[in-house]
Every structure is written in C-alpha cells, then in structure tokens.
Write a protein that holds these residues in place. Sequence first.
Motif, PDB file in Angstrom:
ATOM      1  N   ASP A 258     -17.700  24.445  10.390  1.00 45.27           N
ATOM      2  CA  ASP A 258     -18.338  23.364  10.397  1.00 45.27           C
ATOM      3  C   ASP A 258     -19.760  23.331  10.614  1.00 45.27           C
ATOM      4  OD1 ASP A 258     -18.783  20.552   9.868  1.00 45.27           O
ATOM      5  OD2 ASP A 258     -17.316  19.847  11.246  1.00 45.27           O
ATOM      6  N   ILE A 259     -20.792  22.642  10.269  1.00 42.76           N
ATOM      7  CA  ILE A 259     -22.113  22.375  10.825  1.00 42.76           C
ATOM      8  C   ILE A 259     -22.443  20.964  11.126  1.00 42.76           C
ATOM      9  CG2 ILE A 259     -24.536  22.669  10.205  1.00 42.76           C
ATOM     10  CD1 ILE A 259     -23.665  25.052   8.290  1.00 42.76           C
ATOM     11  N   LEU A 260     -22.641  20.741  12.322  1.00 42.72           N
ATOM     12  CA  LEU A 260     -22.773  19.214  12.820  1.00 42.72           C
ATOM     13  C   LEU A 260     -24.349  18.798  12.955  1.00 42.72           C
ATOM     14  CD1 LEU A 260     -20.043  19.545  15.599  1.00 42.72           C
ATOM     15  CD2 LEU A 260     -19.717  18.788  13.251  1.00 42.72           C
ATOM     16  N   LEU A 261     -24.637  17.944  12.326  1.00 43.28           N
ATOM     17  CA  LEU A 261     -26.129  17.430  12.607  1.00 43.28           C
ATOM     18  C   LEU A 261     -25.984  16.351  13.552  1.00 43.28           C
ATOM     19  CD1 LEU A 261     -26.947  17.422   8.807  1.00 43.28           C
ATOM     20  CD2 LEU A 261     -27.593  19.103  10.382  1.00 43.28           C
ATOM     21  N   GLY A 262     -27.193  16.303  14.249  1.00 48.45           N
ATOM     22  CA  GLY A 262     -27.413  15.204  15.247  1.00 48.45           C
ATOM     23  C   GLY A 262     -26.850  15.576  16.600  1.00 48.45           C
ATOM     24  N   PRO A 263     -27.248  14.680  17.620  1.00 48.44           N
ATOM     25  CA  PRO A 263     -26.688  15.203  19.052  1.00 48.44           C
ATOM     26  C   PRO A 263     -24.813  14.943  18.989  1.00 48.44           C
ATOM     27  CG  PRO A 263     -27.814  12.935  18.916  1.00 48.44           C
ATOM     28  CD  PRO A 263     -27.929  13.671  17.508  1.00 48.44           C
ATOM     29  N   GLN A 264     -24.567  16.095  19.644  1.00 46.99           N
ATOM     30  CA  GLN A 264     -23.022  15.998  19.886  1.00 46.99           C
ATOM     31  C   GLN A 264     -22.821  15.784  21.276  1.00 46.99           C
ATOM     32  OE1 GLN A 264     -21.269  16.719  17.301  1.00 46.99           O
ATOM     33  NE2 GLN A 264     -23.307  16.734  16.395  1.00 46.99           N
ATOM     34  N   THR A 265     -21.732  15.278  21.738  1.00 50.35           N
ATOM     35  CA  THR A 265     -21.077  14.915  22.821  1.00 50.35           C
ATOM     36  C   THR A 265     -20.125  16.020  23.121  1.00 50.35           C
ATOM     37  OG1 THR A 265     -19.388  13.542  21.898  1.00 50.35           O
ATOM     38  CG2 THR A 265     -21.647  12.653  22.517  1.00 50.35           C
ATOM     39  N   GLU A 266     -19.385  16.218  24.459  1.00 51.69           N
ATOM     40  CA  GLU A 266     -18.290  16.899  24.844  1.00 51.69           C
ATOM     41  C   GLU A 266     -17.020  16.502  23.784  1.00 51.69           C
ATOM     42  OE1 GLU A 266     -15.985  18.486  28.647  1.00 51.69           O
ATOM     43  OE2 GLU A 266     -17.666  17.006  28.855  1.00 51.69           O
ATOM     44  N   ALA A 267     -16.858  15.233  23.534  1.00 53.85           N
ATOM     45  CA  ALA A 267     -15.818  14.639  22.791  1.00 53.85           C
ATOM     46  C   ALA A 267     -15.896  15.125  21.239  1.00 53.85           C
ATOM     47  CB  ALA A 267     -15.689  13.314  23.017  1.00 53.85           C
ATOM     48  N   SER A 268     -17.129  14.905  20.622  1.00 55.46           N
ATOM     49  CA  SER A 268     -17.409  15.418  19.396  1.00 55.46           C
ATOM     50  C   SER A 268     -17.191  16.971  19.052  1.00 55.46           C
ATOM     51  CB  SER A 268     -18.816  14.759  18.753  1.00 55.46           C
ATOM     52  OG  SER A 268     -20.001  15.592  19.277  1.00 55.46           O
ATOM     53  N   LEU A 269     -17.642  17.493  19.966  1.00 54.14           N
ATOM     54  CA  LEU A 269     -17.348  18.824  19.999  1.00 54.14           C
ATOM     55  C   LEU A 269     -16.017  19.489  19.934  1.00 54.14           C
ATOM     56  CD1 LEU A 269     -20.330  20.334  22.019  1.00 54.14           C
ATOM     57  CD2 LEU A 269     -20.124  20.414  19.587  1.00 54.14           C
ATOM     58  N   LYS A 270     -15.167  18.717  20.840  1.00 55.32           N
ATOM     59  CA  LYS A 270     -13.818  19.040  20.918  1.00 55.32           C
ATOM     60  C   LYS A 270     -13.070  18.769  19.565  1.00 55.32           C
ATOM     61  CE  LYS A 270     -11.073  18.260  24.359  1.00 55.32           C
ATOM     62  NZ  LYS A 270     -10.554  17.444  25.702  1.00 55.32           N
ATOM     63  N   ALA A 271     -13.480  17.322  19.027  1.00 52.11           N
ATOM     64  CA  ALA A 271     -12.802  17.048  17.728  1.00 52.11           C
ATOM     65  C   ALA A 271     -13.307  18.012  16.641  1.00 52.11           C
ATOM     66  CB  ALA A 271     -13.344  15.169  17.382  1.00 52.11           C
ATOM     67  N   ALA A 272     -14.455  18.337  16.618  1.00 49.37           N
ATOM     68  CA  ALA A 272     -14.791  19.254  15.669  1.00 49.37           C
ATOM     69  C   ALA A 272     -13.998  20.448  15.540  1.00 49.37           C
ATOM     70  CB  ALA A 272     -16.443  19.554  15.489  1.00 49.37           C
ATOM     71  N   MET A 273     -13.675  21.094  16.723  1.00 51.24           N
ATOM     72  CA  MET A 273     -12.885  22.242  16.824  1.00 51.24           C
ATOM     73  C   MET A 273     -11.227  22.049  16.495  1.00 51.24           C
ATOM     74  SD  MET A 273     -14.480  24.528  19.731  1.00 51.24           S
ATOM     75  CE  MET A 273     -13.742  23.715  21.113  1.00 51.24           C
ATOM     76  N   THR A 274     -11.069  20.755  17.085  1.00 49.80           N
ATOM     77  CA  THR A 274      -9.381  20.652  16.389  1.00 49.80           C
ATOM     78  C   THR A 274      -9.498  20.384  14.990  1.00 49.80           C
ATOM     79  OG1 THR A 274      -9.415  19.478  18.745  1.00 49.80           O
ATOM     80  CG2 THR A 274      -7.709  18.738  17.114  1.00 49.80           C
ATOM     81  N   THR A 275     -10.412  19.570  14.441  1.00 47.79           N
ATOM     82  CA  THR A 275     -10.014  19.436  13.182  1.00 47.79           C
ATOM     83  C   THR A 275     -10.608  20.699  12.256  1.00 47.79           C
ATOM     84  OG1 THR A 275     -11.275  17.167  13.213  1.00 47.79           O
ATOM     85  CG2 THR A 275     -11.572  18.261  11.119  1.00 47.79           C
ATOM     86  N   ALA A 276     -11.378  21.576  12.647  1.00 50.65           N
ATOM     87  CA  ALA A 276     -11.453  23.096  12.095  1.00 50.65           C
ATOM     88  C   ALA A 276     -10.193  23.674  12.429  1.00 50.65           C
ATOM     89  CB  ALA A 276     -12.848  23.557  12.804  1.00 50.65           C
ATOM     90  N   ASP A 277      -9.421  23.576  13.311  1.00 52.71           N
ATOM     91  CA  ASP A 277      -8.429  24.472  13.707  1.00 52.71           C
ATOM     92  C   ASP A 277      -6.888  24.064  12.922  1.00 52.71           C
ATOM     93  OD1 ASP A 277      -7.283  26.674  14.619  1.00 52.71           O
ATOM     94  OD2 ASP A 277      -6.547  25.267  16.515  1.00 52.71           O
ATOM     95  N   ASN A 278      -7.028  22.638  12.416  1.00 53.95           N
ATOM     96  CA  ASN A 278      -6.121  22.163  11.802  1.00 53.95           C
ATOM     97  C   ASN A 278      -6.639  21.286  10.479  1.00 53.95           C
ATOM     98  OD1 ASN A 278      -4.031  22.559  13.776  1.00 53.95           O
ATOM     99  ND2 ASN A 278      -5.015  21.037  14.957  1.00 53.95           N
ATOM    100  N   PRO A 279      -6.956  22.031   9.364  1.00 47.87           N
ATOM    101  CA  PRO A 279      -7.710  21.513   8.251  1.00 47.87           C
ATOM    102  C   PRO A 279      -6.553  20.821   7.354  1.00 47.87           C
ATOM    103  CG  PRO A 279      -7.200  23.883   8.057  1.00 47.87           C
ATOM    104  CD  PRO A 279      -7.090  23.747   9.595  1.00 47.87           C
TER     105      PRO A 279
END
Length: 151
Positions: free
Chosen positions: A130-151
């Motif tokens: 994934d490529i995330l635009l805009g400021p990230q938070t600890e929660a948004s980073l965890k969610a991005a990895m979880t989503t990417a790990d479980n497509p």
Amino acid sequence: MRTLIFTLLTSFTLAACDNNSLPTTDPTVRFSPNQSNPHWTVINYWAKWCAPCRDEIPELNAFATAHADQVRVLGVNYDGLQGEELNADIEALDIRFPVLLDDPHRALAIERPTALPSTLIISPDGAIRDILLGPQTEASLKAAMTTADNP
C-alpha cells in the motif's frame, strides 16, 4: 574463536557488498528493496517544511518503538538532504528511526511521491502492499498492515 571472527568478518563483507542494499543513518540498518525480510517495512517520506510531516513524526516514533519486533520504520528526506543538513533536520524533528540516505523509489520501481507525507507499506516478502497519503497514526499504520496481510 577464529571461526567466530571469520564468520563475523565474512558476514560484514557480504553485507557491504550487497549492491541492492541501501544505507541508512544507522550503520547497522540497511534496506534491500524487493527482498524478503522477517519484518514489515514502513517507509515514510518527510520534509522539515511539511507541517503534516512534523505532526506525524511522533506517531511514527511511537509505532516504531511499540512494534519493533514486527516492523521496521525507515524515513526518506524528500529534499534529498545529506550529511549535516540531514542530521540537523532529523534532530529538529526528533526522528528516532533510521533515515535512508538515498531515495528508494527507483530501486522499488515506483514513481517518486508527489505529495507529503507519503508512506509505503512493504510486506515481509518485499512487495509494496500500500501507499498511504497524508499523515498517519499508529492506528492507521496497524490497520494498513492488517488489511494488506488479509486481502
């Protein structure tokens, strides 16, 4: 003892000869694009003049510390600063994770981000998930990895 010393020297030599490996501000940390790694990799493009980047850095620091056993966070200075200029910006922003000394976009075969902050999420198999635009938070980073790990 000789075997241990030989093994260590060989390991350091091989690591130094890895042409695909990109150095960071931490001499013990290198990034090898498109290669598997035991951890997820988060690469964040930042600049000192970018207000959202400045706001995001504490979140990235916290995320890197809290998830050090699963994730490595790396930074990329968008302006391509080097040496003392780079170190001054790292200190001014209190960046506590390694910063790549070269922009990895060519090695990753992607376009250089045109908006800041931009964050790449790279899975342990070396693929950009994934490529995330805009400021990230600890929660948004965890969610991005979880989503990417479980497509």
